[in-house]
Design a protein around this motif. Structure first.
Motif, PDB file in Angstrom:
ATOM      1  N   ARG A 177      -0.547   2.478   0.924  1.00 43.25           N
ATOM      2  CA  ARG A 177      -1.729   2.537   0.059  1.00 43.25           C
ATOM      3  C   ARG A 177      -1.884   1.242  -0.718  1.00 43.25           C
ATOM      4  NH1 ARG A 177      -1.826   8.457  -2.839  1.00 43.25           N
ATOM      5  NH2 ARG A 177      -0.919   9.544  -1.086  1.00 43.25           N
ATOM      6  N   LEU A 183       0.960  10.474  -4.729  1.00 42.79           N
ATOM      7  CA  LEU A 183       1.652   9.256  -5.109  1.00 42.79           C
ATOM      8  C   LEU A 183       2.554   9.609  -6.286  1.00 42.79           C
ATOM      9  CD1 LEU A 183       1.572   6.330  -4.160  1.00 42.79           C
ATOM     10  CD2 LEU A 183      -0.128   5.887  -5.905  1.00 42.79           C
ATOM     11  N   LYS A 206       1.613   3.473  -8.437  1.00 42.40           N
ATOM     12  CA  LYS A 206       0.388   3.840  -9.164  1.00 42.40           C
ATOM     13  C   LYS A 206      -0.148   2.645  -9.946  1.00 42.40           C
ATOM     14  CE  LYS A 206       1.470   8.739  -9.825  1.00 42.40           C
ATOM     15  NZ  LYS A 206       1.806   9.779 -10.804  1.00 42.40           N
ATOM     16  N   GLN A 244      -6.816  12.103  -2.430  1.00 40.37           N
ATOM     17  CA  GLN A 244      -5.571  12.606  -1.867  1.00 40.37           C
ATOM     18  C   GLN A 244      -5.783  14.026  -1.358  1.00 40.37           C
ATOM     19  OE1 GLN A 244      -2.226  10.438  -4.557  1.00 40.37           O
ATOM     20  NE2 GLN A 244      -2.996  12.314  -5.393  1.00 40.37           N
ATOM     21  N   GLN A 290       3.195   5.649   0.526  1.00 41.43           N
ATOM     22  CA  GLN A 290       2.853   5.147  -0.801  1.00 41.43           C
ATOM     23  C   GLN A 290       2.708   3.629  -0.772  1.00 41.43           C
ATOM     24  OE1 GLN A 290       5.422   7.127  -0.020  1.00 41.43           O
ATOM     25  NE2 GLN A 290       5.502   8.868  -1.394  1.00 41.43           N
TER      26      GLN A 290
END
Length: 159
Positions: free
Chosen positions: A138, A11, A17, A37, A135
């Protein structure tokens, strides 16, 4: 309950994040959440079908090495089953009720997941036919997991 998200690649963007960290924090009152990850497989832009399978297989080995036998595994896949948030919440609740306190979600690489990963899955989960950056997926996934716990707790968050 233990929730693990296994995903391919790093990420990079701070805003992703930050969003994921916020939902991890919110989820901490319901479950222990771990994000694992695994490295993505470097590959040229144009691949033959055989090369694509080879990339997915290598990433798949890395994914499978992070999954234990006792874990209930959802693999995110376009061909998976779509369900409304309420149904997803009920599934999560039922898994906990019937002895599956370790739930793992898998987000594959840009080419998808290998046959071996899909065969290990207890269920294939789809968020629709749209393609999203991994990303962003997630963040969407962890928000939906949080939403499921909020639905199950009777919170007005879902409205």
């Amino acid at each position: 309950m233990n929730i693990k998200i296994v995903c391919v690649g790093k990420l990079k963007e701070k805003y992703f994040k930050d969003g994921i960290a916020e939902y991890q924090k919110r989820l901490s009152r319901f479950a222990k959440v771990q994000i694992v990850q695994v490295p993505d497989e470097k590959a040229p832009e144009s691949l033959s079908p055989a090369q694509m399978e080879e990339v997915k297989d290598k990433e798949g080995e890395r994914i499978l090495s992070k999954i234990k036998d006792k874990e209930y595994v959802y693999v995110l896949a376009i061909k998976g089953k779509e369900r409304p948030s309420e149904e997803f919440a009920k599934e999560i609740k039922d898994l906990g009720t019937y002895g599956h306190s370790d739930i793992t979600f898998v987000i594959g690489g840009s080419l998808g997941t290998s046959k071996a990963v899909n065969q290990r899955a207890d269920d294939l989960l789809s968020f629709g036919k749209l393609t999203m950056p991994h990303q962003l997926m997630r963040l969407v996934l962890i928000e939906q997991i949080y939403r499921a716990f909020m639905i199950n707790s009777g919170s007005p968050y879902h409205k």
